[in-house]
Write a protein that holds these residues in place. Structure first.
Motif, PDB file in Angstrom:
ATOM      1  N   TYR A  69      33.577  40.602  44.362  1.00 18.55           N
ATOM      2  CA  TYR A  69      33.145  42.101  44.612  1.00 18.55           C
ATOM      3  C   TYR A  69      34.199  42.832  43.382  1.00 18.55           C
ATOM      4  O   TYR A  69      35.289  42.331  43.166  1.00 18.55           O
ATOM      5  CB  TYR A  69      33.003  42.770  45.727  1.00 18.55           C
ATOM      6  N   LEU A  70      34.247  44.229  42.974  1.00 20.74           N
ATOM      7  CA  LEU A  70      35.188  44.971  42.502  1.00 20.74           C
ATOM      8  C   LEU A  70      35.414  46.165  43.451  1.00 20.74           C
ATOM      9  O   LEU A  70      34.544  46.820  44.074  1.00 20.74           O
ATOM     10  CB  LEU A  70      34.865  45.262  40.928  1.00 20.74           C
ATOM     11  N   PRO A  71      36.556  46.913  43.401  1.00 19.85           N
ATOM     12  CA  PRO A  71      36.712  47.842  44.171  1.00 19.85           C
ATOM     13  C   PRO A  71      36.345  48.796  43.669  1.00 19.85           C
ATOM     14  O   PRO A  71      35.595  48.870  42.414  1.00 19.85           O
ATOM     15  CB  PRO A  71      38.300  48.000  44.069  1.00 19.85           C
ATOM     16  N   SER A  72      36.040  50.003  44.418  1.00 22.54           N
ATOM     17  CA  SER A  72      35.006  51.495  44.089  1.00 22.54           C
ATOM     18  C   SER A  72      36.060  52.089  42.886  1.00 22.54           C
ATOM     19  O   SER A  72      35.473  52.731  42.147  1.00 22.54           O
ATOM     20  CB  SER A  72      35.001  52.239  45.133  1.00 22.54           C
ATOM     21  N   LYS A  73      37.336  52.143  43.056  1.00 26.72           N
ATOM     22  CA  LYS A  73      38.200  52.649  42.042  1.00 26.72           C
ATOM     23  C   LYS A  73      39.541  51.889  42.151  1.00 26.72           C
ATOM     24  O   LYS A  73      40.238  51.662  43.077  1.00 26.72           O
ATOM     25  CB  LYS A  73      38.565  54.201  42.751  1.00 26.72           C
ATOM     26  N   LEU A 130      41.477  38.403  39.917  1.00 25.91           N
ATOM     27  CA  LEU A 130      41.453  37.688  41.272  1.00 25.91           C
ATOM     28  C   LEU A 130      40.021  38.336  42.135  1.00 25.91           C
ATOM     29  O   LEU A 130      39.624  37.395  43.032  1.00 25.91           O
ATOM     30  CB  LEU A 130      42.694  38.464  41.959  1.00 25.91           C
ATOM     31  N   PHE A 131      39.776  39.308  41.826  1.00 27.35           N
ATOM     32  CA  PHE A 131      38.443  39.829  42.507  1.00 27.35           C
ATOM     33  C   PHE A 131      37.023  38.992  42.033  1.00 27.35           C
ATOM     34  O   PHE A 131      36.352  38.632  42.713  1.00 27.35           O
ATOM     35  CB  PHE A 131      38.356  41.446  42.298  1.00 27.35           C
ATOM     36  N   GLU A 132      37.144  38.584  40.702  1.00 28.22           N
ATOM     37  CA  GLU A 132      36.142  37.884  40.371  1.00 28.22           C
ATOM     38  C   GLU A 132      36.084  36.509  40.802  1.00 28.22           C
ATOM     39  O   GLU A 132      34.931  35.836  40.810  1.00 28.22           O
ATOM     40  CB  GLU A 132      36.080  37.733  38.538  1.00 28.22           C
ATOM     41  N   SER A 133      37.382  36.264  41.302  1.00 23.08           N
ATOM     42  CA  SER A 133      37.343  34.612  41.818  1.00 23.08           C
ATOM     43  C   SER A 133      37.829  34.667  43.197  1.00 23.08           C
ATOM     44  O   SER A 133      38.117  33.646  43.699  1.00 23.08           O
ATOM     45  CB  SER A 133      38.525  33.976  40.937  1.00 23.08           C
ATOM     46  N   HIS A 136      44.657  39.082  45.940  1.00 27.10           N
ATOM     47  CA  HIS A 136      44.394  37.758  46.830  1.00 27.10           C
ATOM     48  C   HIS A 136      43.517  37.654  47.870  1.00 27.10           C
ATOM     49  O   HIS A 136      43.498  38.634  48.716  1.00 27.10           O
ATOM     50  CB  HIS A 136      45.974  37.233  47.284  1.00 27.10           C
ATOM     51  N   TRP A 137      42.725  36.719  48.170  1.00 21.58           N
ATOM     52  CA  TRP A 137      41.806  36.444  49.012  1.00 21.58           C
ATOM     53  C   TRP A 137      42.225  36.704  50.540  1.00 21.58           C
ATOM     54  O   TRP A 137      41.612  37.345  51.087  1.00 21.58           O
ATOM     55  CB  TRP A 137      41.335  34.963  49.058  1.00 21.58           C
ATOM     56  N   HIS A 175      45.848  47.754  41.047  1.00 24.27           N
ATOM     57  CA  HIS A 175      45.670  47.934  39.822  1.00 24.27           C
ATOM     58  C   HIS A 175      44.564  47.089  39.104  1.00 24.27           C
ATOM     59  O   HIS A 175      44.492  45.984  39.535  1.00 24.27           O
ATOM     60  CB  HIS A 175      47.106  48.001  39.135  1.00 24.27           C
ATOM     61  N   ILE A 176      44.013  47.812  37.959  1.00 26.54           N
ATOM     62  CA  ILE A 176      43.022  47.095  37.281  1.00 26.54           C
ATOM     63  C   ILE A 176      43.424  45.729  36.668  1.00 26.54           C
ATOM     64  O   ILE A 176      42.643  44.777  36.571  1.00 26.54           O
ATOM     65  CB  ILE A 176      42.632  47.804  36.195  1.00 26.54           C
ATOM     66  N   GLU A 177      44.727  45.260  36.646  1.00 28.37           N
ATOM     67  CA  GLU A 177      45.231  44.214  36.231  1.00 28.37           C
ATOM     68  C   GLU A 177      44.740  42.807  37.246  1.00 28.37           C
ATOM     69  O   GLU A 177      44.957  41.764  36.906  1.00 28.37           O
ATOM     70  CB  GLU A 177      46.629  44.234  36.008  1.00 28.37           C
ATOM     71  N   ASP A 178      44.451  43.325  38.307  1.00 32.08           N
ATOM     72  CA  ASP A 178      44.022  42.148  39.247  1.00 32.08           C
ATOM     73  C   ASP A 178      42.602  41.916  39.208  1.00 32.08           C
ATOM     74  O   ASP A 178      41.979  41.016  40.007  1.00 32.08           O
ATOM     75  CB  ASP A 178      44.246  42.618  40.765  1.00 32.08           C
ATOM     76  N   THR A 179      41.773  42.644  38.201  1.00 26.61           N
ATOM     77  CA  THR A 179      40.424  42.271  38.027  1.00 26.61           C
ATOM     78  C   THR A 179      40.060  40.633  38.116  1.00 26.61           C
ATOM     79  O   THR A 179      39.120  40.065  38.994  1.00 26.61           O
ATOM     80  CB  THR A 179      39.688  42.761  36.549  1.00 26.61           C
TER      81      THR A 179
END
Ligand code: ZN
Ligand code: ZN
Length: 217
Positions: A113-117, A93-96, A65-66, A87-91
């Protein structure tokens, strides 16, 4: 109290109009630190880092979340560090992130952006001599994670559990049954004495919430 294994030190800096608790956590022995959930930038946070002479090692995110992740990239660039979690299931949200910020009427320059890991259940992350376990606690968002340091009984739980309340589940891909299961089956069994630090409001203990939280009856 300082001991050879290092004790957890922390400070909170409310960020964004939602007063999200951005945390600065550090190891008393090594002065290594992480920033947890920088939803927005905070001049006070940056001042403290300099004042305390902390060495910032990473950014940890509980969910996408923002108000928790909005300034992740800003601090990753500023301190040249990695962003770990959620966790990757939040992808999605990062895209938006820019759309999330806009939805709150904030003409912020938040960039996607996407997290480093990504992190997952069973992973652990470290700050100096401190080790935190990662628990995957979906419900508020599908990729929400919690950071817990078991020897000192402290947990950073984001928007899963609050003092007297629980996370909202009316956002995209929220799920009330999952959230209650995360709280009741993963968090509360860890022990009544564990003190937790939520994304909004004041801290509490798992035991106190077990007894008094009206949403857990
Ligand atoms: Zn949230
Ligand atoms: Zn929040």
């Amino acid at each position: 109290m300082v001991n050879s294994s290092g004790s957890i030190q922390y400070l909170w800096f409310p960020v964004t109009p939602f007063e999200q608790n951005c945390s600065l956590i550090w190891c008393s022995v090594t002065n290594e630190a992480v920033i947890v959930d920088p939803g927005g930038s905070s001049p006070e946070l940056e001042k403290k880092i300099t004042e305390l002479n902390l060495s910032i090692k990473a950014i940890w995110l509980t969910h996408g979340h923002w108000d928790h992740a909005g300034a992740g990239k800003y601090y990753a660039d500023k301190y040249n560090i990695e962003i770990l979690g959620p966790h990757i299931e939040d992808t999605f949200l990062f895209e938006s992130l820019p759309e999330q910020a806009a939805r709150f009427g904030l003409s912020s320059e938040t960039e996607a952006y996407l997290p480093s890991k990504w992190l997952k259940e069973g992973d652990s992350v470290e700050i100096g001599k401190l080790k935190f376990d990662v628990l995957h606690c979906p419900g508020h968002t599908p990729g929400h994670i919690v950071f817990i340091e078991k020897t000192q009984g402290k947990a950073w739980v984001g928007d899963v559990l609050f003092n007297g309340s629980i996370g909202r589940t009316d956002f995209p891909r929220g799920n009330t049954a999952d959230l209650l299961s995360s709280i009741k089956n993963k968090l509360l069994p860890l022990g009544d004495d564990i003190e937790f630090y939520p994304g909004h409001g004041s801290s509490s203990t798992f035991g106190r919430e077990k007894r008094y939280n009206p949403f857990l009856k």
